[in-house]
Structure formats: structure tokens, C-alpha cells
Design an enzyme around this catalytic site. Structure first.
Site, PDB file in Angstrom:
ATOM      1  N   PRO A  20       3.583   5.225   0.567  1.00  0.00           N
ATOM      2  CA  PRO A  20       2.736   4.125   1.055  1.00  0.00           C
ATOM      3  C   PRO A  20       3.185   2.733   0.639  1.00  0.00           C
ATOM      4  O   PRO A  20       2.585   1.744   1.055  1.00  0.00           O
ATOM      5  CB  PRO A  20       1.364   4.448   0.434  1.00  0.00           C
ATOM      6  CG  PRO A  20       1.670   5.283  -0.759  1.00  0.00           C
ATOM      7  CD  PRO A  20       2.909   6.050  -0.439  1.00  0.00           C
ATOM      8  N   LYS A  35       3.672   1.453   5.801  1.00  0.00           N
ATOM      9  CA  LYS A  35       4.251   1.714   7.123  1.00  0.00           C
ATOM     10  C   LYS A  35       3.625   2.904   7.869  1.00  0.00           C
ATOM     11  O   LYS A  35       3.848   3.072   9.065  1.00  0.00           O
ATOM     12  CB  LYS A  35       5.759   1.967   6.994  1.00  0.00           C
ATOM     13  CG  LYS A  35       6.541   0.720   6.663  1.00  0.00           C
ATOM     14  CD  LYS A  35       6.684  -0.174   7.880  1.00  0.00           C
ATOM     15  CE  LYS A  35       7.036  -1.600   7.541  1.00  0.00           C
ATOM     16  NZ  LYS A  35       5.969  -2.571   7.762  1.00  0.00           N
ATOM     17  N   TYR A  64       1.867  -6.330  -5.496  1.00  0.00           N
ATOM     18  CA  TYR A  64       2.627  -5.110  -5.790  1.00  0.00           C
ATOM     19  C   TYR A  64       3.273  -5.317  -7.156  1.00  0.00           C
ATOM     20  O   TYR A  64       4.105  -6.215  -7.302  1.00  0.00           O
ATOM     21  CB  TYR A  64       3.725  -4.888  -4.754  1.00  0.00           C
ATOM     22  CG  TYR A  64       3.235  -4.471  -3.379  1.00  0.00           C
ATOM     23  CD1 TYR A  64       3.180  -3.122  -3.030  1.00  0.00           C
ATOM     24  CD2 TYR A  64       2.870  -5.411  -2.421  1.00  0.00           C
ATOM     25  CE1 TYR A  64       2.766  -2.726  -1.765  1.00  0.00           C
ATOM     26  CE2 TYR A  64       2.444  -5.020  -1.147  1.00  0.00           C
ATOM     27  CZ  TYR A  64       2.399  -3.677  -0.830  1.00  0.00           C
ATOM     28  OH  TYR A  64       1.979  -3.280   0.409  1.00  0.00           O
ATOM     29  N   TYR A  89       8.545  -5.813   6.222  1.00  0.00           N
ATOM     30  CA  TYR A  89       7.132  -5.602   5.891  1.00  0.00           C
ATOM     31  C   TYR A  89       6.243  -5.961   7.078  1.00  0.00           C
ATOM     32  O   TYR A  89       5.273  -5.259   7.375  1.00  0.00           O
ATOM     33  CB  TYR A  89       6.740  -6.436   4.661  1.00  0.00           C
ATOM     34  CG  TYR A  89       5.420  -6.036   4.057  1.00  0.00           C
ATOM     35  CD1 TYR A  89       5.347  -5.103   3.033  1.00  0.00           C
ATOM     36  CD2 TYR A  89       4.214  -6.577   4.536  1.00  0.00           C
ATOM     37  CE1 TYR A  89       4.130  -4.709   2.489  1.00  0.00           C
ATOM     38  CE2 TYR A  89       2.990  -6.197   4.005  1.00  0.00           C
ATOM     39  CZ  TYR A  89       2.963  -5.259   2.982  1.00  0.00           C
ATOM     40  OH  TYR A  89       1.747  -4.874   2.455  1.00  0.00           O
ATOM     41  N   HIS A 121      -2.942 -12.080   6.495  1.00  0.00           N
ATOM     42  CA  HIS A 121      -2.198 -12.407   5.270  1.00  0.00           C
ATOM     43  C   HIS A 121      -0.827 -12.963   5.645  1.00  0.00           C
ATOM     44  O   HIS A 121      -0.062 -12.294   6.326  1.00  0.00           O
ATOM     45  CB  HIS A 121      -2.028 -11.165   4.387  1.00  0.00           C
ATOM     46  CG  HIS A 121      -3.265 -10.811   3.620  1.00  0.00           C
ATOM     47  ND1 HIS A 121      -3.242 -10.032   2.491  1.00  0.00           N
ATOM     48  CD2 HIS A 121      -4.562 -11.153   3.812  1.00  0.00           C
ATOM     49  CE1 HIS A 121      -4.479  -9.908   2.025  1.00  0.00           C
ATOM     50  NE2 HIS A 121      -5.287 -10.561   2.817  1.00  0.00           N
TER      51      HIS A 121
HETATM   52  C1  PHB Z   1      -4.190  -0.089   0.845  1.00  0.00           C
HETATM   53  O1  PHB Z   1      -4.897  -1.100   0.935  1.00  0.00           O
HETATM   54  O2  PHB Z   1      -4.700   1.037   0.766  1.00  0.00           O
HETATM   55  C2  PHB Z   1      -2.727  -0.235   0.830  1.00  0.00           C
HETATM   56  C3  PHB Z   1      -2.161  -1.475   1.027  1.00  0.00           C
HETATM   57  C4  PHB Z   1      -0.789  -1.629   0.996  1.00  0.00           C
HETATM   58  C5  PHB Z   1       0.011  -0.531   0.782  1.00  0.00           C
HETATM   59  C6  PHB Z   1      -0.548   0.722   0.617  1.00  0.00           C
HETATM   60  C7  PHB Z   1      -1.921   0.877   0.636  1.00  0.00           C
HETATM   61  O3  PHB Z   1       1.360  -0.682   0.739  1.00  0.00           O
END
Ligand code: PHB
Ligand code: APR
Length: 392
Positions: A295, A299, A203, A387, A79
């Protein structure tokens, strides 16, 4: 020792067979350092846990070094950016354009599976009542299995047994300082065998709460919604989940999303936590045993990987040169990276979730933060740099 008890010896006893313990074991084995992993659960149980799935480039490089990146390179999804959405307004953060780096989407469960498959050294699964002894002197570890007590003598113990493990709990409390923030909400996550709604992650902040559109493969998606900390997963039918998620996304995404029967549904609490220092005598802490991040910045796994890379290098230096400088520096060096990831995860959590206790002023500040990010290349670069992973 009594009759019926068994004794073994190794150089490094690793507590916990999550990604941290497995990666440490693999790096040590490749360097010719004997190690044994002691895990409380069964291998199937460990492989049944669904966790996050975004790898920094540094984590991918470490998996390569460990010789376990074959499937990751075939199946991992590169990505080059991610999307943010604030009350339906979208902003793409172009990682590659901003900082020349990217991330790879590949489930933590798959990382664990690949590391387990590669392991040639001893792993003990379903070891009950693991206890750590004399780790400020000549350390040894005991556990029970099938009614027999086992003893493992070692030079060092690596505590890679997660937040609820025995390693950190064995350190006298006056020798540790802990820092913690518990958020008043959790993430309700659903795994579904439907193609992801977008090429990249989304997000989303919404007045009703945070939402995340993530993915595992071209045919499997992972979605989350923010829920109160005391919420019960049983109160969430699939239909209720999809309805709530749609309400938090921009209309085009809500419309395009393919829904279906969930194949996993669970609630994870959100917490920031750090224990200092990461060493007590011959015991070292790494991964979730030492720290937890919410989450939001993806990280957790990446921090576990960078901890054990540093710890492995320090142990390799010790056995090669009998030099303890690396071991002496491990805690400070790892904590410096850990706290930066804590800051970023806290920041992203603060930007994107709803905090009713912060009132209308808090929401306006969040909106201003999003608008600033939208208009500032410098702010976007800061997000992208964090990130995709700060240097070790
Ligand atoms: C996930 O795919 O479970 C996932 C992806 C990004 C995040 C947290 C969880 O920031
Ligand atoms: N004895 C032996 N093993 C134990 C004990 C114990 N007393 N307590 C816990 N364990 C095991 C757990 O069963 C688990 O398999 O230690 C392992 C710890 O693994 P993780 O929790 O996955 O932690 P870690 O390897 O540090 O990985 C960090 O996992 O939780 C996510 O977000 C986190 O992605 C991050 C990653």
C-alpha cells in the site's frame, strides 16, 4: 438443470462487487451493455471493509465519467503534495509544483458506497460457491443462494473478485505465470475520530519501522505502523499503538497528534503480486484478482480503476463494432501500466520500511536515497509523477 434451479442470461458476468467489479458494471451499464455482478459477501460486509483512500486524477475522472463523483467533489480533500520524513528529517514533495497534478483523499469505502448506490443493473449478494464454466468456449457461471442453484449464461466473464477470488483460481495453472514478493512485515492500521495531524499525508521512515499519517476527512484520521508479519492485532492496545507511532514521527508531529479510541484496528500483510496474462479465453482478470501492490504508493484502488477502464472500453468496442482488437490488447496494455505501478510501490516500500535483513549497508543506502531525493528536482518529479498517476 434440475427442478428448483434458475437460469439467466447476460452479456458480461462480473465476479466480485469491490470497486473493480462495481466500476466495470457501471461503465458497461452506461454503455447499454447488460451485466450481472455476483458477490460472495453481503453488501453491508463489503461496505464495512476499511481500505486506502488516495485517488489519482485519472481515477477521479473515471468516477466522473461513471456519474458517481458528486459526493467525491463535495467531500474529497485535494492534496497538492505529500510529506516524507526520514529519521525525523522532513521533505515535502510538491506534486502540483513539480508535475502540475494532484491527488484526492477519499476513502475506498466511500467509492464503493457511491458505486453501489448508483447501480441499476442486477447484483447478487451472498452468492455461495460461485463457479466459472466453459470460459474457453461459451461461458456460464453458477452459484447457490438459499439452497437454490442458479445459472447465468454470458458472453464474457470479468474476474474482479480480489486476490482470494475464484476467477484466477479457475484458470489452469499452466496457463498463468505469477510473480510474487512477500514482505516480512505488515501494516497495523488504526482509524480514529480525531482531526488529522497535518494537512497532507506523512510517510515516515524510522529505525523502528515505517509509519504513515493519513486521513479520511477533517475529523477522521488513519494511521499505520509497520509490524512484523506474524504480529497479532490483539497484542496492540490503543495506548501501545499511539506510543509506537509517536516514537517514529518527528517530535513536533508526535507532539501535535491528537489520539483517541480507535474505531477500527487491523493488520494488512504486504505483498507484490502479478499474474500474467490477464485473459484466458472469455475470462478477463482485473483489479486485485490480477495483481497486488504493497500500500505504500496508494496504487491498489487506482490500478483497479485503470484496469476496468481499459476492459470496459474494449468490451464497449466489441459490442459496438464486433471488433475484438481491444479485447485482444487488454492484457498487454493493462500489464504495462500494472508493472510500472508495481515498480513504484516496491520502490517506495523499499525506501521507507526497515529491512533488518539488509543490515547497516541497507540503511545507509536508504538514507542516501532520501538525501538524493531531497536534493534532486528530477528525483522528486519522478516520485510526484508516479504518485499522482502515470498516464493510462
Ligand atoms: C490510507 O489512508 O489508508 C492510505 C493512504 C496512503 C497510502 C496507503 C493507505 O499509501
Ligand atoms: N465469488 C464472488 N465474489 C467473491 C469471491 C467469490 N468466490 N471471492 C471474492 N469475492 C468478492 C469479495 O468479497 C470482494 O467484495 O470480490 C470482491 C473483490 O473486491 P476487492 O478485494 O475490493 O478487489 P477489487 O475490486 O479488485 O479492488 C481493488 O481493493 O483490496 C483493495 O488495495 C486494493 O484498493 C484495491 C482494491
Amino acid at each position: 438443470m434440475q427442478e428448483g434451479e434458475e437460469m439467466m442470461r447476460t452479456q458480461v458476468a462480473i465476479i466480485g462487487s469491490g470497486p473493480a467489479g462495481l466500476m466495470l458494471g457501471q461503465l458497461l451499464t452506461l454503455a447499454g451493455i447488460d451485466n450481472v455482478i455476483l458477490e460472495r459477501k453481503s453488501a453491508d460486509y463489503v461496505l464495512g471493509r476499511i481500505r486506502a483512500g488516495v485517488l489519482e486524477q485519472g481515477s477521479v475522472e473515471l468516477l466522473q465519467r461513471a456519474g458517481v463523483a458528486g459526493r467525491l467533489h463535495r467531500e474529497g480533500l485535494v492534496h497538492h503534495g505529500t510529506d516524507l520524513s526520514f529519521d525525523g528529517d522532513r521533505l515535502r514533495i510538491d506534486f502540483t509544483g513539480l508535475v502540475g497534478r494532484h491527488v484526492t483523499v477519499y476513502g475506498q469505502t466511500e467509492v464503493t458506497r457511491d458505486l453501489m448506490a448508483a447501480r441499476t443493473a442486477t447484483s447478487v449478494y451472498e452468492g455461495e460457491d460461485v463457479e466459472l464454466h466453459d470460459f474457453d468456449g461459451q461461458p456460464w457461471v453458477t452459484w447457490k443462494k438459499d439452497g437454490v442453484t442458479h445459472r447465468l449464461d454470458c458472453d464474457y466473464i470479468a474476474g474482479c473478485d480480489g486476490y482470494h477470488g475464484v476467477s484466477r483460481a479457475s484458470i489452469p495453472s499452466e496457463a498463468l505465470t505469477t510473480f510474487e514478493r512477500v514482505y516480512p512485515f505488515g501494516w497495523l492500521g488504526v482509524l480514529v475520530d480525531k482531526p488529522p495531524v497535518a494537512e497532507e499525508l506523512i510517510y515516515a521512515h524510522h529505525e523502528r519501522g515505517f509509519a504513515l499519517c493519513s486521513q479520511r476527512s477533517p475529523t477522521r484520521s488513519r494511521y499505520y505502523v509497520q509490524v512484523p508479519a506474524d504480529e497479532k492485532v490483539e497484542s496492540w492496545s490503543d495506548d501501545r499503538f499511539w506510543d509506537e507511532l509517536r516514537r517514529r514521527l518527528d517530535p513536533a508531529t508526535a507532539e501535535a497528534m491528537q489520539t483517541g479510541a480507535s474505531i477500527e484496528k487491523s493488520i494488512a500483510p504486504l505483498r507484490s503480486f502479478v499474474a500474467e496474462p490477464l485473459r484466458f479465453g472469455k475470462l478477463f482478470l482485473a483489479g486485485d484478482a490480477a495483481h497486488i501492490v504493497p500500500p505504500t504508493g496508494a496504487k491498489g484502488l487506482n490500478l483497479a480503476m485503470s484496469d476496468v477502464a481499459m476492459l470496459a472500453d474494449a468490451l464497449i468496442e466489441f459490442y459496438a463494432e464486433r471488433a475484438s482488437a481491444g479485447l485482444d490488447n487488454y492484457s498487454a496494455k493493462a500489464l504495462s501500466r500494472i508493472w510500472k505501478a508495481e515498480r513504484f510501490s516496491w520502490w517506495m516500500t523499499s525506501l521507507l520500511h526497515t529491512f533488518p535483513e539488509n543490515g547497516p549497508f541497507g540503511r545507509r543506502i536508504q538514507r542516501a536515497e532520501f538525501d538524493y531525493l531531497s536534493g534532486s528536482v528530477a528525483a522528486q518529479q519522478s516520485l510526484a509523477e508516479n504518485y499522482t498517476g502515470l498516464p493510462a
